[in-house]
Design an enzyme around this catalytic site. Sequence first.
Site, PDB file in Angstrom:
ATOM      1  N   ASP A   9       0.879  -1.156   0.000  1.00 24.75           N
ATOM      2  CA  ASP A   9       0.000   0.000   0.000  1.00 24.75           C
ATOM      3  C   ASP A   9       0.926   1.218   0.000  1.00 24.75           C
ATOM      4  OD1 ASP A   9      -2.359   1.562   0.266  1.00 24.75           O
ATOM      5  OD2 ASP A   9      -1.988   1.717   2.409  1.00 24.75           O
ATOM      6  N   LEU A  10       0.387   2.386  -0.276  1.00 28.80           N
ATOM      7  CA  LEU A  10       1.222   3.592  -0.346  1.00 28.80           C
ATOM      8  C   LEU A  10       1.141   4.432   0.923  1.00 28.80           C
ATOM      9  CD1 LEU A  10       3.032   5.513  -2.006  1.00 28.80           C
ATOM     10  CD2 LEU A  10       0.930   6.526  -2.935  1.00 28.80           C
ATOM     11  N   ASP A  11      -0.027   5.003   1.158  1.00 23.05           N
ATOM     12  CA  ASP A  11      -0.195   5.920   2.283  1.00 23.05           C
ATOM     13  C   ASP A  11      -0.035   5.210   3.620  1.00 23.05           C
ATOM     14  OD1 ASP A  11      -0.756   7.745   0.342  1.00 23.05           O
ATOM     15  OD2 ASP A  11      -2.923   7.692   0.612  1.00 23.05           O
ATOM     16  N   THR A  17       1.011  10.300   3.655  1.00 25.24           N
ATOM     17  CA  THR A  17       0.219  11.381   3.061  1.00 25.24           C
ATOM     18  C   THR A  17      -1.116  11.543   3.770  1.00 25.24           C
ATOM     19  OG1 THR A  17      -0.719   9.865   1.435  1.00 25.24           O
ATOM     20  CG2 THR A  17       1.260  11.068   0.783  1.00 25.24           C
ATOM     21  N   LYS A  45      -8.615   5.320   5.553  1.00 23.77           N
ATOM     22  CA  LYS A  45      -7.371   4.781   4.993  1.00 23.77           C
ATOM     23  C   LYS A  45      -7.663   3.593   4.083  1.00 23.77           C
ATOM     24  CE  LYS A  45      -3.979   6.146   8.493  1.00 23.77           C
ATOM     25  NZ  LYS A  45      -2.987   5.664   9.482  1.00 23.77           N
ATOM     26  N   GLY A  46      -7.098   3.609   2.895  1.00 24.23           N
ATOM     27  CA  GLY A  46      -7.280   2.509   1.950  1.00 24.23           C
ATOM     28  C   GLY A  46      -8.612   2.522   1.237  1.00 24.23           C
ATOM     29  N   VAL A  47      -9.417   3.560   1.483  1.00 23.26           N
ATOM     30  CA  VAL A  47     -10.755   3.651   0.893  1.00 23.26           C
ATOM     31  C   VAL A  47     -10.737   4.636  -0.274  1.00 23.26           C
ATOM     32  CG1 VAL A  47     -13.159   4.264   1.368  1.00 23.26           C
ATOM     33  CG2 VAL A  47     -11.793   3.110   3.122  1.00 23.26           C
ATOM     34  N   SER A 114      -2.600   0.393  -4.394  1.00 25.64           N
ATOM     35  CA  SER A 114      -3.127   1.543  -3.654  1.00 25.64           C
ATOM     36  C   SER A 114      -4.422   2.062  -4.252  1.00 25.64           C
ATOM     37  CB  SER A 114      -2.086   2.676  -3.656  1.00 25.64           C
ATOM     38  OG  SER A 114      -2.619   3.872  -3.144  1.00 25.64           O
ATOM     39  N   ALA A 115      -5.303   2.541  -3.388  1.00 28.63           N
ATOM     40  CA  ALA A 115      -6.556   3.143  -3.846  1.00 28.63           C
ATOM     41  C   ALA A 115      -6.334   4.545  -4.392  1.00 28.63           C
ATOM     42  CB  ALA A 115      -7.560   3.202  -2.696  1.00 28.63           C
ATOM     43  N   LYS A 145     -10.856  -1.423  -1.396  1.00 27.78           N
ATOM     44  CA  LYS A 145     -10.561  -2.363  -0.316  1.00 27.78           C
ATOM     45  C   LYS A 145     -11.677  -2.223   0.719  1.00 27.78           C
ATOM     46  CE  LYS A 145      -5.647  -1.308  -0.979  1.00 27.78           C
ATOM     47  NZ  LYS A 145      -4.452  -0.654  -0.389  1.00 27.78           N
ATOM     48  N   GLU A 169       0.415  -3.553   4.607  1.00 27.19           N
ATOM     49  CA  GLU A 169      -0.724  -2.648   4.755  1.00 27.19           C
ATOM     50  C   GLU A 169      -0.751  -1.996   6.131  1.00 27.19           C
ATOM     51  OE1 GLU A 169      -3.353  -1.163   3.731  1.00 27.19           O
ATOM     52  OE2 GLU A 169      -3.705  -1.899   1.696  1.00 27.19           O
ATOM     53  N   ASP A 170      -1.248  -0.770   6.193  1.00 26.77           N
ATOM     54  CA  ASP A 170      -1.406  -0.098   7.482  1.00 26.77           C
ATOM     55  C   ASP A 170      -2.865   0.079   7.867  1.00 26.77           C
ATOM     56  OD1 ASP A 170      -2.032   1.949   5.571  1.00 26.77           O
ATOM     57  OD2 ASP A 170      -1.627   3.458   7.111  1.00 26.77           O
TER      58      ASP A 170
END
Length: 215
Positions: A9-11, A17, A45-47, A114-115, A145, A169-170
């Site tokens: 995942d990115l963020d 971010t 997050k992740g949405v 990433s979303a 996700k 993933e976070d």
Amino acid sequence: MTYKACLFDLDGVLVDTAIYHFQAWKNLGTKFGYALTEEQNELLKGVSRVESLNRILTWANYSATEDQKSTWLIEKNENYLDLISNMNPSEILPGVLDFLNQIKQAGYKIALGSASKNAEIILSKTGLIEWFDLIIDGNKVTKSKPDPEVFLKGASGLGILPTECIVFEDAQAGVEAAKAGNMRAIGIGDVEMLRQADKVIPNFVGIQASELLQF
């Protein structure tokens, strides 16, 4: 099990971010008199952007028209892009570069799942893009996700079975997506929030890939 790829995942995993998303959503909330909290921001997050707006409107008990939603989504993204315009390599989270170097040297394929629709911009500004064999972002998927689409497309794009992938993933939704895709999930952050992960680490500082990726 022999693993061949690491999907990130990115963020909150590679860069942080979340603060920029939080500020942009808070700014948008002024349109309908709502103040987003940090706790609620964690649940975004992740949405996807669309789903995030829908959640905020639900929390605010505000009924927006489709035209309003479309306008606000554009405004939020423009505000967010302005906020991240000065991102640079200093914003890569601690330990990330060392870990990426370890897994690259060990022969793992590396993909992003990433979303974010701005993932390539962020990766370019921080200098991370050179590490990735494949980027699957919000422009390439239709489901948010915890649907596993983003990670399954990553595995497919790399030509690797889902069971041969490890996801980092976070967010709870991201961990659920990884497990739904039949992948190993390593959580980055709080053990209580990421209890469904196969393993949880606080961050990548001092992490030895040879130990972490052996199951």
